[in-house]
Write an enzyme that holds these catalytic residues in place. Structure first.
Site, PDB file in Angstrom:
ATOM      1  N   ASP A   7      18.816  69.508   2.927  1.00  0.00           N
ATOM      2  CA  ASP A   7      20.314  68.871   2.737  1.00  0.00           C
ATOM      3  C   ASP A   7      21.139  70.132   3.057  1.00  0.00           C
ATOM      4  OD1 ASP A   7      22.171  67.400   1.311  1.00  0.00           O
ATOM      5  OD2 ASP A   7      21.912  68.659  -0.571  1.00  0.00           O
ATOM      6  N   ASP A   9      24.998  70.247   1.402  1.00  0.00           N
ATOM      7  CA  ASP A   9      25.952  70.826   0.200  1.00  0.00           C
ATOM      8  C   ASP A   9      24.847  71.093  -1.000  1.00  0.00           C
ATOM      9  OD1 ASP A   9      28.022  70.511   1.957  1.00  0.00           O
ATOM     10  OD2 ASP A   9      28.388  68.322   1.521  1.00  0.00           O
ATOM     11  N   SER A  53      30.200  61.017   3.060  1.00  0.00           N
ATOM     12  CA  SER A  53      31.160  60.065   2.809  1.00  0.00           C
ATOM     13  C   SER A  53      32.564  60.562   2.811  1.00  0.00           C
ATOM     14  CB  SER A  53      30.588  59.377   1.278  1.00  0.00           C
ATOM     15  OG  SER A  53      31.263  60.163   0.263  1.00  0.00           O
TER      16      SER A  53
HETATM   17 MG   LIG Z   1      23.496  68.444  -1.970  1.00  0.00          MG
END
Ligand SMILES: [Mg+2]
Ligand SMILES: [Zn+2]
Length: 186
Positions: A7, A9, A53
């Site tokens: 992932d 962030d 998003s």
């Molecule tokens: Mg994250």
């Protein structure tokens, strides 16, 4: 194939409730770039799967995202590693797309691109969404305590985090993965 899904962030870089909107706002977590380079140099293909998003919310555009990812890739390359691919979901939660984690569309895209199965590959994330996607795709889920990690630990149920290894940060997770892979190779 030795492939690790990360992932972005909260795992590689500091996250923000206000979203990371441009390269200037993108700052790596201490040790994360070195950790990625180390894994890469050890023969792991490093691939990122990230929900963005902010694109659908028009907080930033594809150009900004590309600049952010160039910064990330260049930092890793400076340390002698390489990021093989960055896969992102540009949609809103309510768009009900197939790619926003915890769905596994991004992982399917990775499998198609690299002609491999992600089962038994490591997936390192900081949110329950990452862990859920990892488990659905048959990956080995790892939770780091950076980013949302502490809150994920607090809010998730015992069952949700069953069989999930938890480490302080990506640097520690990478060291453990490398030690495990040396053991496998021996
Ligand atoms: Mg994250
Ligand atoms: Zn999507």
């Amino acid at each position: 194939m030795k492939l690790i899904v990360l992932d972005r962030d909260g795992v590689i870089n500091h996250d923000s409730d206000q979203y990371i909107k441009n390269a200037d706002q993108w700052h790596p977590i201490e040790g994360s770039i070195e950790a990625i380079a180390k894994l890469s140099k050890a023969g792991f293909k490093i691939v990122i799967a990230t929900n963005q998003s902010g694109l659908a919310r028009e907080l930033f555009n594809e150009f900004d995202l590309t600049q952010i990812h160039k910064k990330l890739c260049h930092m890793v390359e400076d340390k002698g590693g390489v990021i093989e691919g960055i896969f992102y979901c540009p949609h809103l939660p309510e768009d009900n797309c197939d790619c926003r984690k915890p769905k596994i569309g991004l992982l399917k895209q990775i499998e198609a691109e690299f002609q491999c199965s992600l089962s038994d590959c490591y997936f390192i994330g900081d949110s329950l969404k990452d862990i859920q996607a990892a488990k659905k795709a048959g990956c080995i889920p790892i939770l780091v305590k950076t980013g949302n990690g502490e809150s994920t630990l607090e809010k998730s149920t015992y069952a949700e985090l069953a069989d999930v290894a938890v480490f302080k940060d990506l640097a520690v997770a990478a060291d453990i993965v490398l030690r495990a892979s040396e053991y496998d190779d021996a």
